[in-house]
Design an enzyme around this catalytic site. Structure first.
Site, PDB file in Angstrom:
ATOM      1  N   ARG A  45     -19.660  12.433  10.513  1.00 22.18           N
ATOM      2  CA  ARG A  45     -20.283  13.515   9.730  1.00 22.18           C
ATOM      3  C   ARG A  45     -21.174  14.329  10.630  1.00 22.18           C
ATOM      4  NH1 ARG A  45     -24.883  12.230  10.618  1.00 22.18           N
ATOM      5  NH2 ARG A  45     -25.633  14.131   9.608  1.00 22.18           N
ATOM      6  N   ALA A  47     -22.041  18.687  11.393  1.00 20.93           N
ATOM      7  CA  ALA A  47     -21.156  19.791  11.758  1.00 20.93           C
ATOM      8  C   ALA A  47     -20.544  19.672  13.162  1.00 20.93           C
ATOM      9  CB  ALA A  47     -21.905  21.119  11.587  1.00 20.93           C
ATOM     10  N   ARG A  79     -13.508  18.697   4.395  1.00 23.81           N
ATOM     11  CA  ARG A  79     -14.833  19.052   3.858  1.00 23.81           C
ATOM     12  C   ARG A  79     -15.014  20.544   4.092  1.00 23.81           C
ATOM     13  NH1 ARG A  79     -19.805  15.699   5.738  1.00 23.81           N
ATOM     14  NH2 ARG A  79     -20.660  16.450   3.761  1.00 23.81           N
ATOM     15  N   GLN A 183     -29.002   9.996   4.739  1.00 27.66           N
ATOM     16  CA  GLN A 183     -28.780  10.207   6.173  1.00 27.66           C
ATOM     17  C   GLN A 183     -30.100  10.129   6.943  1.00 27.66           C
ATOM     18  OE1 GLN A 183     -27.312  11.930   3.731  1.00 27.66           O
ATOM     19  NE2 GLN A 183     -25.456  13.017   4.362  1.00 27.66           N
ATOM     20  N   ASP A 224     -24.906  23.663   8.808  1.00 28.10           N
ATOM     21  CA  ASP A 224     -23.463  23.446   8.639  1.00 28.10           C
ATOM     22  C   ASP A 224     -22.686  24.745   8.695  1.00 28.10           C
ATOM     23  OD1 ASP A 224     -24.944  21.077   7.140  1.00 28.10           O
ATOM     24  OD2 ASP A 224     -22.947  20.403   7.781  1.00 28.10           O
ATOM     25  N   ASN A 234     -27.091  24.108   4.718  1.00 31.55           N
ATOM     26  CA  ASN A 234     -27.470  22.819   5.262  1.00 31.55           C
ATOM     27  C   ASN A 234     -27.606  21.829   4.114  1.00 31.55           C
ATOM     28  OD1 ASN A 234     -28.145  21.407   7.810  1.00 31.55           O
ATOM     29  ND2 ASN A 234     -30.129  21.078   6.847  1.00 31.55           N
ATOM     30  N   LYS A 235     -27.879  20.554   4.473  1.00 26.22           N
ATOM     31  CA  LYS A 235     -27.955  19.501   3.455  1.00 26.22           C
ATOM     32  C   LYS A 235     -28.814  19.910   2.263  1.00 26.22           C
ATOM     33  CE  LYS A 235     -26.162  16.622   3.558  1.00 26.22           C
ATOM     34  NZ  LYS A 235     -24.823  16.553   2.962  1.00 26.22           N
TER      35      LYS A 235
HETATM   36  C1  LIG Z   1     -26.161  18.925  13.298  1.00 34.53           C
HETATM   37  S1  LIG Z   1     -25.307  19.281  11.854  1.00 34.53           S
HETATM   38  C2  LIG Z   1     -25.989  18.124  10.790  1.00 34.53           C
HETATM   39  C3  LIG Z   1     -25.895  18.558   9.377  1.00 34.53           C
HETATM   40  O1  LIG Z   1     -24.775  17.946   8.723  1.00 34.53           O
HETATM   41  C4  LIG Z   1     -25.271  17.197   7.636  1.00 34.53           C
HETATM   42  O2  LIG Z   1     -24.412  17.153   6.556  1.00 34.53           O
HETATM   43  P1  LIG Z   1     -23.501  15.815   6.334  1.00 34.53           P
HETATM   44  O3  LIG Z   1     -24.376  14.627   6.623  1.00 34.53           O
HETATM   45  O4  LIG Z   1     -23.080  15.935   4.891  1.00 34.53           O
HETATM   46  O5  LIG Z   1     -22.334  15.954   7.296  1.00 34.53           O
HETATM   47  C5  LIG Z   1     -26.552  17.901   7.275  1.00 34.53           C
HETATM   48  O6  LIG Z   1     -26.324  19.109   6.610  1.00 34.53           O
HETATM   49  C6  LIG Z   1     -27.122  18.113   8.641  1.00 34.53           C
HETATM   50  O7  LIG Z   1     -28.153  19.036   8.753  1.00 34.53           O
END
Ligand SMILES: CSC[C@H]1O[C@H](OP(=O)(O)O)[C@H](O)[C@@H]1O
Length: 328
Positions: A45, A47, A79, A183, A224, A234-235
């Site tokens: 996971r 980006a 995704r 996370q 993202d 972003n998250k």
């Molecule tokens: C450095 S990009 C990290 C970015 O991705 C995460 O999403 P996910 O855990 O769902 O892949 C989150 O948005 C982070 O900021």
């Protein structure tokens, strides 16, 4: 620490992020089905890490033969929000006519570039952070995980922490646990502990109060997808953080490689936001924590308008949208 995603003996090898922090283990993904499943489960996971996984997924398809373009599409669509996934797929797919070895070579180039670009982007961002706050050492706040585990290596927002920590300039990091998949509590806390950086985990809902109490010198997040006008996906929870930061005059810095910028989208209103399964909210640790059949709203991301962001920083430095993009 080994690369988060890599190629090993004809398979995609990942650090299994679902198992962390309890167990550090790797998984080998030998088919596109296995890769798509790992992306959807967030075993891999973040980006930039998804960019590498996407490119390597095309290599898996190319060596397997069959309808490579159809398989590549499945990987790209695993995704929808992080642009790097489809960007990585497109990078590798562009070499398809030169054969599977060429596809793999391009995918490995994506991996090789990622750490270099993240180190550069986070180094630029570290100078922005130092210029935005006079306090030393710094008290930082992070959301989700934008560290080594979210990239092929090094990290973006957490990459800033590594640069500043090396110089003794980090007092502590407030780590948003980042519901519902944690996370922050599971991955960011683990990375900070590994690096010996002082940190405290907090409920996502405590972030605004921490700023109100003057405990935060800068908010650092990844991204993202960044649109032409500088809006950032972003998250989920990032938008609320940005509002609180603006209200309290706390700098809010976004760090990402330029591959996360999607110039084809004028504003954040155009970003597809992934909606995830209800079970991520109704169940916790295998126990049901909500009434049977509860309806949920579970967007995995939100969009922060450019106006709330102090700086978007890539490997090229602080990104300023073109005049046209900023004011269409
Ligand atoms: C450095 S990009 C990290 C970015 O991705 C995460 O999403 P996910 O855990 O769902 O892949 C989150 O948005 C982070 O900021």
């Amino acid at each position: 620490m080994r690369r988060t995603v890599d190629w090993a003996e004809g398979a995609v090898e990942i650090i299994d992020q679902v198992a962390l922090p309890g167990e550090y283990r790797t998984l080998r993904l030998r088919t596109v089905d296995e890769l798509v499943d790992a992306v959807r489960r967030l075993a891999v996971r973040g980006a930039p890490a998804l960019g590498g996984a996407g490119a390597l997924g095309v290599a898996l398809a190319a060596f397997a033969g069959g309808d490579v373009r159809a398989e590549a599409k499945r990987v790209a669509e695993a995704r929808p929000t992080a642009v790097n996934l489809s960007w990585g797929v497109a990078r590798a797919l562009a070499k398809l006519d030169d054969g599977p070895e060429a596809v793999l070579a391009e995918a490995l180039a994506v991996l090789d570039e990622d750490e270099r670009l993240n180190r550069a982007a986070s180094a630029h961002a570290a100078e922005v952070v130092l210029g935005a706050s006079q306090r030393r050492p710094l008290r930082l706040l992070s959301h989700c995980n934008a560290g080594h585990l979210a990239t092929v290596a090094w990290g973006t927002a957490l990459g800033v922490v590594w640069h500043l920590h090396e110089r003794g300039l980090v007092e502590s990091v407030l780590v948003d646990e980042t519901r519902p998949l944690l996370q922050g509590a599971r991955l960011t806390a683990w990375e900070l502990a590994q690096a010996g950086v002082p940190y405290r985990i907090q409920p996502d809902g405590a972030a605004a109060a921490a700023m109100a109490r003057g405990l935060v010198d800068c908010v650092l997040v990844g991204a993202d997808r960044i649109t032409a006008n500088g809006d950032v996906a972003n998250k989920i929870g990032t938008y609320g953080l940005a509002i609180a930061a603006a209200h309290h005059g706390v700098p809010f810095v976004v760090v990402a490689p330029s591959s996360t910028v999607d110039e084809s989208l004028p504003t954040g209103a155009d970003i597809v936001i992934e909606e995830r399964a209800a079970g991520e909210l109704t169940d916790f640790g295998g126990l049901r924590v909500a009434p049977e059949g509860a309806a949920v709203f579970n967007p995995a991301f939100d969009v922060t308008p450019a106006a709330l962001i102090t700086a978007v920083v890539t490997e090229h430095g602080v990104r300023t949208p073109s005049a046209e993009a900023a004011h269409p």
